[in-house]
Design a protein around this motif. Structure first.
Motif, PDB file in Angstrom:
ATOM      1  N   GLU A 114      14.192-101.621  14.935  1.00 52.82           N
ATOM      2  CA  GLU A 114      14.606-100.426  14.180  1.00 52.82           C
ATOM      3  C   GLU A 114      15.621 -99.619  14.982  1.00 52.82           C
ATOM      4  O   GLU A 114      16.632 -99.150  14.441  1.00 52.82           O
ATOM      5  CB  GLU A 114      13.385 -99.574  13.855  1.00 52.82           C
ATOM      6  N   ASP A 115      15.359 -99.479  16.275  1.00 46.41           N
ATOM      7  CA  ASP A 115      16.305 -98.757  17.144  1.00 46.41           C
ATOM      8  C   ASP A 115      17.648 -99.472  17.229  1.00 46.41           C
ATOM      9  O   ASP A 115      18.683 -98.841  17.480  1.00 46.41           O
ATOM     10  CB  ASP A 115      15.722 -98.602  18.553  1.00 46.41           C
ATOM     11  N   ALA A 116      17.630-100.799  17.024  1.00 43.96           N
ATOM     12  CA  ALA A 116      18.863-101.594  17.082  1.00 43.96           C
ATOM     13  C   ALA A 116      19.612-101.595  15.756  1.00 43.96           C
ATOM     14  O   ALA A 116      20.644-102.253  15.623  1.00 43.96           O
ATOM     15  CB  ALA A 116      18.539-103.027  17.489  1.00 43.96           C
TER      16      ALA A 116
ATOM     17  N   LYS B 247       3.904-106.912  18.412  1.00 48.40           N
ATOM     18  CA  LYS B 247       4.690-106.934  17.169  1.00 48.40           C
ATOM     19  C   LYS B 247       5.177-105.532  16.785  1.00 48.40           C
ATOM     20  O   LYS B 247       6.319-105.367  16.367  1.00 48.40           O
ATOM     21  CB  LYS B 247       3.849-107.520  16.021  1.00 48.40           C
ATOM     22  N   SER B 248       4.314-104.535  16.926  1.00 46.35           N
ATOM     23  CA  SER B 248       4.711-103.162  16.574  1.00 46.35           C
ATOM     24  C   SER B 248       5.822-102.666  17.470  1.00 46.35           C
ATOM     25  O   SER B 248       6.771-102.013  17.015  1.00 46.35           O
ATOM     26  CB  SER B 248       3.498-102.223  16.665  1.00 46.35           C
ATOM     27  N   ILE B 249       5.722-102.995  18.759  1.00 46.70           N
ATOM     28  CA  ILE B 249       6.769-102.599  19.711  1.00 46.70           C
ATOM     29  C   ILE B 249       8.078-103.298  19.349  1.00 46.70           C
ATOM     30  O   ILE B 249       9.152-102.678  19.353  1.00 46.70           O
ATOM     31  CB  ILE B 249       6.348-102.955  21.144  1.00 46.70           C
ATOM     32  N   ALA B 250       8.003-104.591  19.031  1.00 48.96           N
ATOM     33  CA  ALA B 250       9.203-105.354  18.675  1.00 48.96           C
ATOM     34  C   ALA B 250       9.855-104.777  17.423  1.00 48.96           C
ATOM     35  O   ALA B 250      11.083-104.651  17.346  1.00 48.96           O
ATOM     36  CB  ALA B 250       8.854-106.819  18.457  1.00 48.96           C
ATOM     37  N   LEU B 251       9.034-104.417  16.435  1.00 43.30           N
ATOM     38  CA  LEU B 251       9.577-103.861  15.202  1.00 43.30           C
ATOM     39  C   LEU B 251      10.267-102.524  15.464  1.00 43.30           C
ATOM     40  O   LEU B 251      11.324-102.241  14.896  1.00 43.30           O
ATOM     41  CB  LEU B 251       8.440-103.686  14.178  1.00 43.30           C
ATOM     42  N   LYS B 252       9.676-101.703  16.331  1.00 40.79           N
ATOM     43  CA  LYS B 252      10.299-100.422  16.681  1.00 40.79           C
ATOM     44  C   LYS B 252      11.618-100.650  17.413  1.00 40.79           C
ATOM     45  O   LYS B 252      12.609 -99.936  17.164  1.00 40.79           O
ATOM     46  CB  LYS B 252       9.347 -99.619  17.578  1.00 40.79           C
ATOM     47  N   MET B 253      11.671-101.654  18.277  1.00 42.14           N
ATOM     48  CA  MET B 253      12.909-101.962  18.998  1.00 42.14           C
ATOM     49  C   MET B 253      13.991-102.434  18.044  1.00 42.14           C
ATOM     50  O   MET B 253      15.170-102.080  18.198  1.00 42.14           O
ATOM     51  CB  MET B 253      12.646-103.022  20.066  1.00 42.14           C
TER      52      MET B 253
END
Length: 291
Positions: free
Chosen positions: A22-24, A14-20
């Motif tokens: 954010e990058d998008a 989930k943390s990785i997905a949220l960071k991705m």
């Protein structure tokens, strides 16, 4: 406005997905307190605010108050505030392995066994998964593959299916994949291994594909297999299954199984499901001989 609620199992990414996200270009908030969800959604939906892509994570860190999420979602529905739910999942063995590698404690059992926390968490988040618009199983996904899935859904706005199919070629002499739901044996097809000029190649090479598919039985088998899967998959979905691993095996997992898996991938690509292709054993013969 696009309002995305990110949830799922702890350790599923989930943390990785949220960071991705954010990058998008998404405005992201991690572990949003549930009492703030309504107000946050209202503000995000305000057209006078220059934010049109928002993602918030809500998960087991909320503790017992997570059960309030169902009512909060009902209120959003009543107010006609649009939202989407992204649910990230992985099997228990993978989650335990990830916790061991990071040496983190599970949010539901700070001093207990990770497996106990995972079992408790699955019960807690089941209702979220049932309401989810997108379910991504990260058990076998690389980080770049997860990014690709998120990009399809939240950047390119492509149609996404929550039913995930993995086509996996393998060699019987290296063992049947433990996670295979269906296994098909193609050792009845002519074996290119016995032709010295074809032996070094794999089913990813045109020469091998032509040799295997020149056999009348190969085409007939593919037609029957496609018909079988076209029948089975909708019934699996009806019963709540969202992941299917199809193993295609030959002796060494290098020629026939790879060819058939590639051909089957091309045919299943026409269906509205999320599809992955993996060749487990194509390089093992060379490695074994080198040793």
């Amino acid at each position: 406005m696009r309002f995305v609620i990110v949830s799922g199992m702890s350790g599923a990414g989930k943390s990785i997905a949220l960071k991705m996200l954010e990058d998008a270009g998404y405005f992201c908030v991690d572990n949003l307190p549930l009492p703030l969800l309504q107000e946050f959604a209202r503000i995000a939906a305000d057209k006078t605010i220059d934010v049109d892509q928002v993602a918030v994570s809500v998960d087991a860190r909320s503790g017992q108050s997570l059960g309030r999420l169902s009512g909060e979602l009902d209120q959003l529905d009543a107010k006609k505030i649009p939202y989407e739910i992204l649910f990230l999942d992985a099997d228990n063995i993978t989650l335990i392995k990830r916790y061991k590698e990071t040496r983190r404690s599970h949010p539901l059992v700070k001093d207990g066994r990770v497996e106990t926390g995972i079992i408790k968490e699955r019960k807690m988040v089941r209702f979220i998964k049932e309401r989810a618009d997108y379910i991504i199983d990260t058990t076998k996904l690389l980080t770049r593959e997860l990014k690709g899935e998120l990009d399809k859904i939240f950047v390119q706005n492509e149609t996404y299916s929550n039913f995930n199919i993995t086509l996996l070629s393998f060699g019987f002499k290296y063992g049947i994949p433990n996670d295979a739901d269906l296994v098909f044996d193609v050792r009845f097809l002519p074996n290119p291994y016995y032709l010295p000029e074809l032996r070094p190649l794999t089913g990813n090479d045109q020469e091998i594909q032509d040799y295997v598919m020149n056999c009348e039985e190969a085409g007939a088998f593919l037609n029957k297999l496609y018909d079988l899967l076209s029948f089975l998959i909708p019934n699996y979905i009806k019963e709540g299954k969202y992941r299917l691993v199809i193993g295609v095996g030959c002796t060494g997992g290098k020629h026939r199984s790879v060819t058939i898996a590639n051909q089957l991938y091309d045919r299943l690509s026409e269906l509205p499901y999320s599809l992955r292709l993996e060749h487990r054993d194509t390089g093992k013969d060379a490695i074994t001989k080198a040793l």
